[in-house]
Scaffold this active site. Structure first.
Site, PDB file in Angstrom:
ATOM      1  N   ARG A   1       5.050 -10.889 -34.243  1.00  0.00           N
ATOM      2  CA  ARG A   1       5.986 -10.723 -33.080  1.00  0.00           C
ATOM      3  C   ARG A   1       5.652  -9.935 -32.082  1.00  0.00           C
ATOM      4  NH1 ARG A   1       7.899  -5.777 -34.451  1.00  0.00           N
ATOM      5  NH2 ARG A   1       7.921  -5.341 -36.688  1.00  0.00           N
TER       6      ARG A   1
ATOM      7  N   LYS B   1      -5.461   2.059 -53.724  1.00  0.00           N
ATOM      8  CA  LYS B   1      -5.895   3.909 -53.322  1.00  0.00           C
ATOM      9  C   LYS B   1      -5.203   4.610 -52.669  1.00  0.00           C
ATOM     10  CE  LYS B   1      -9.099   7.030 -52.475  1.00  0.00           C
ATOM     11  NZ  LYS B   1      -9.729   7.498 -53.751  1.00  0.00           N
TER      12      LYS B   1
ATOM     13  N   GLU C   1      -0.175  -4.393 -42.933  1.00  0.00           N
ATOM     14  CA  GLU C   1       0.635  -5.555 -42.641  1.00  0.00           C
ATOM     15  C   GLU C   1       0.424  -6.186 -41.435  1.00  0.00           C
ATOM     16  OE1 GLU C   1       4.544  -5.153 -43.297  1.00  0.00           O
ATOM     17  OE2 GLU C   1       5.004  -3.982 -41.468  1.00  0.00           O
TER      18      GLU C   1
ATOM     19  N   ASN D   1       2.239  -7.896 -38.130  1.00  0.00           N
ATOM     20  CA  ASN D   1       3.761  -8.221 -37.682  1.00  0.00           C
ATOM     21  C   ASN D   1       3.691  -9.365 -36.499  1.00  0.00           C
ATOM     22  OD1 ASN D   1       5.234  -6.106 -38.777  1.00  0.00           O
ATOM     23  ND2 ASN D   1       4.262  -4.489 -37.277  1.00  0.00           N
TER      24      ASN D   1
ATOM     25  N   LYS E   1       2.700   0.354 -56.304  1.00  0.00           N
ATOM     26  CA  LYS E   1       3.803   0.030 -55.583  1.00  0.00           C
ATOM     27  C   LYS E   1       4.536  -1.524 -55.996  1.00  0.00           C
ATOM     28  CE  LYS E   1       1.776   1.060 -51.253  1.00  0.00           C
ATOM     29  NZ  LYS E   1       1.134   0.618 -49.867  1.00  0.00           N
TER      30      LYS E   1
END
Lengths: 141, 136, 449
Positions: free
Chosen positions: C292, C202, C288, C290, C159
């Site tokens: 908010r 992975k 990830e 967030n 990535k």
């Protein structure tokens, strides 16, 4: 007026879309002006030019190009780019005339046949209704 | 801090910004820093007009704030009927806390009706006054 | 003491925040663009200020205009909602510098969680499970690179560090292809994202999207409020969400939730937040965080009975969390369908005037929307016009309630994805639950064939 305050004000102006800032306190005045080049013209002031291009000439094979959806019309590919087509310009079938933006998706609008742009009936950035006429076209014979 | 030092600090602060003119007036001193093309004066308050179609001559607020018809530190009202103004000249102010944002006349003319009251809270695009063409 | 809150957002979430404020006796300031001047929620606010023309860059993203509006209206806090400036660390900083309260975590937390590598490192430290792979720059030596990939186990995914939303990534199944693929991805990343930095993880073939809702106060307390499953996605846009995540052992979710709450305490997090995971073969992998409120927060509200937006406001004004973890329970099951103004087949946007509007109601049904009959959906912003949320005693009950609610709902004048939702609620895989994140794309491909 201390330098930190002046720096804060410079940052505030810089981060905004404003072009001028004036600050007065305790007998001191600070004026900041952004260097932006030419003054933008008022859309209303530019509008009459569109009407004048419509010919009062004898009958001709005119047609209109209409907005397929409610959205925002863009006559340029990007801000500052030249217009995709201008009044009096000859266009060929499949040529991109403008783009309609709806919810961040851009749809290209193409000429159906060969012809000439007789009039541009809208301004870039304007909201257009579905079916609203955008261009008056004169077809080639 | 000497005047020279102050000018140096301010010049450094302006470096890398798009600000073309800095004018500082205090009871003791006046500092004026200008960059870029010096043959033309920088455009005054080139604030984009509202994208809504307004009748010509309608002057609207450029940002949220409190409308001021006169500058608190200067004599004479800015937004007053029958006042003659040049293009770019202030016809009022929008105050945001300590900041005063100029509302520039889009063209030269005569101030007509003042539509917003001094001290009124305004938003972007709120009609403030009408500007009429100068009679020949 | 905060008594006035400026809502720096639009649409349904602006109304949702307005309601939460009213429930706490707080005055509200609506800021709006010219395109939203006629919206009902704008009129219902205590103060409404236009901040710019329709394009978001010159209104909802114009930080100076929003701060001017806050100063002018006397607001003591700014709630950013989701999208727009909600995860903009620089904006959070400016709000604080202006002496106002940003309803959300500190700028430092927003910044740290916005950096994928830094976020992953922080999660590892807190014991939050991550996708196997190094959280440091890749070695340049080919043998060392192969060792890294072997350590993770094939297939692996390469990535771009600056990528996202499915762009700048490649799967490597055959170890012989590793170095070539790496070079290609680096080259693309340089062109597309301005940085050649890539990392290896992975590759998970059939993951579900499972997330944990958290809330933390400014006194070091943090709670997790249960799990959600948002696997039904099209092009990374969630379509249907539910709480809790179906078929995952409670003990596994509880262990994960506790790690998330611990991570909040470690990084000094405050406010509402969501930890997103891929769930594959019984294991969670952090994607990830967030920082908010999220679109799908109502399904958690419905299953926990907690008003998350009110809690956000309360912790922002300095209150300690009013409950402890053992008082948080998940009851029943909730589903949410995002109703979008778009063609149900082509997904082409369909803004315009709504001339027919009937929303469902009754026991266990909630509709969060700013729209109504005569409302004109503007062409400038995202296409969501309503969120239809239902609660049932269990998942099967919630599915049946959603089917009935969808059959009651009518939106005319514009096209919506209601027919898509009705079809999905009839699909055996969706009714059974636990589908992976590629399920909807496969379903749409089958339908198109």
């Amino acid at each position: 007026m201390d330098n930190d305050l002046i720096k804060t004000l410079i940052d505030a102006l810089e981060a905004s879309s404003l072009t001028e800032l004036e600050y007065s306190k305790g007998g001191a005045t600070l004026r900041l002006v952004k260097w932006t080049g030419a003054l933008p013209t008022h859309p209303a002031a530019a509008a009459p030019a569109v009407k004048r291009t419509e010919p009062a000439a004898p009958w001709r094979p005119f047609s209109t190009v209409n907005a397929p959806v409610f959205g925002v019309v863009h006559l340029q590919r990007s801000p500052g780019a030249p217009p995709l087509v201008t009044t009096g310009e000859a266009v060929s079938a499949g040529q991109v005339l403008c783009m309609i933006e709806a919810m961040k998706i851009f749809t290209e609008l193409r000429a159906e046949g060969d012809g000439t742009v007789a009039a541009v009936l809208v301004q870039s950035g304007q909201e257009v209704e579905a079916g609203q006429a955008l261009f008056r076209m004169e077809r080639s014979r | 801090m000497t005047a020279a030092e102050r000018v140096r600090v301010l010049s450094e602060t302006l470096e890398g910004t798009s600000i073309g003119l800095l004018e500082l007036t205090t009871p003791e001193e006046t500092i004026r820093l200008r960059r870029g093309d010096t043959s033309h004066p920088p455009p005054l308050a080139a604030i984009e007009p509202s994208m809504r179609a307004h009748p010509p001559g309608l002057v609207t607020a450029p940002c949220p704030g409190v409308f001021r018809t006169a500058h608190p530190a200067q004599d004479g009202p800015l937004a007053q009927a029958e006042r003659h103004v040049a293009a770019g000249e202030a016809v009022g102010l929008v105050q945001v806390g300590p900041l005063l944002v100029h509302i520039a006349a889009p063209a030269s003319g005569v101030v007509g009706e003042v539509l917003a009251e001094n001290g009124a809270t305004v938003g972007y695009g709120t009609p403030l006054l009408r500007l009429q063409e100068e009679r020949a | 003491m905060i008594d006035t809150v400026l809502i720096a957002n639009r649409g349904e979430i602006a109304l949702r925040i307005q309601r939460a404020c009213r429930g706490l006796g707080l005055r509200t300031v609506a800021v709006y663009s010219e395109a939203d001047a006629d919206a009902a929620y704008v009129r219902q606010a205590d103060t409404a200020l236009c901040i710019g023309p329709a394009p978001a860059a010159r209104s909802y993203l114009d930080q100076a205009a929003i701060l001017f509006a806050a100063q002018t209206s006397g607001a003591g806090a700014i709630h950013p909602g989701y999208g727009f400036l909600a995860e903009n660390a620089a904006f959070a900083e400016r709000v604080e510098r202006a002496g106002l309260v940003f309803v959300g975590p500190s700028a430092a937390c927003i910044r740290a969680m916005g950096d994928k590598v830094a976020a992953k490192r922080a999660m590892r430290r807190a014991g939050v499970p991550c996708v196997p792979g190094p959280d440091e720059p890749l070695p340049a030596d080919p043998a060392a690179l192969r060792a890294v990939a072997d350590g993770i186990g094939y297939p692996v995914i390469v990535k771009a560090a600056g990528g996202g939303g499915g762009r700048g990534m490649r799967v490597v199944e055959d170890p012989a292809r590793l170095l070539d693929t790496l070079a290609l991805t680096q080259e693309e990343a340089r062109g597309a994202f301005g940085s050649a930095a890539v990392y290896i993880e992975k590759f998970l073939a059939h993951p579900r999207h499972v997330e944990i809702q958290v809330i933390a106060d400014r006194h070091g307390h943090a709670l997790w409020l249960g799990s959600r499953d948002c696997s039904l996605q099209r092009r990374n846009q969630k379509v249907i969400e539910e709480a809790p995540a179906h078929g995952i052992p409670d003990a596994d979710v509880a262990a994960l939730g506790e790690r998330c709450a611990e991570a909040c305490r470690q990084i000094g997090y405050s406010g509402a937040g969501t930890f997103e995971f891929l769930y594959d073969a019984g294991a969670f992998h952090f994607i990830e965080m967030n920082t908010r409120i999220q679109v799908e927060h109502p399904v958690t509200e419905e299953t926990t009975g907690i008003d998350i937006v009110q809690l956000q406001l309360r912790v922002a004004r300095g209150e300690a969390l009013p409950l402890t973890q053992d008082q948080v329970a998940c009851r029943g099951h909730a589903l949410e369908c995002r109703i979008n103004a778009e063609d149900p087949d082509s997904f082409a946007p369909s803004p315009g005037r709504i001339d027919d509007w009937a929303v469902p109601g009754g026991f266990g049904v909630r509709v969060d929307t700013h729209a109504g009959p005569g409302y004109r959906v503007p062409p400038y912003y995202d296409s969501m016009v309503a969120k239809l949320i239902v609660r049932g005693s269990d998942r099967a009950d919630a599915v049946e309630r959603m089917r009935l609610a969808l059959s009651e709902m009518r939106v005319g004048g514009i096209r919506t994805n209601l027919p898509l939702h009705r079809a999905l609620l009839d699909d055996p895989g969706v009714r059974k639950g636990g589908v992976d994140i590629h399920y909807l794309q496969r379903w749409l491909a089958r339908r198109a064939a």
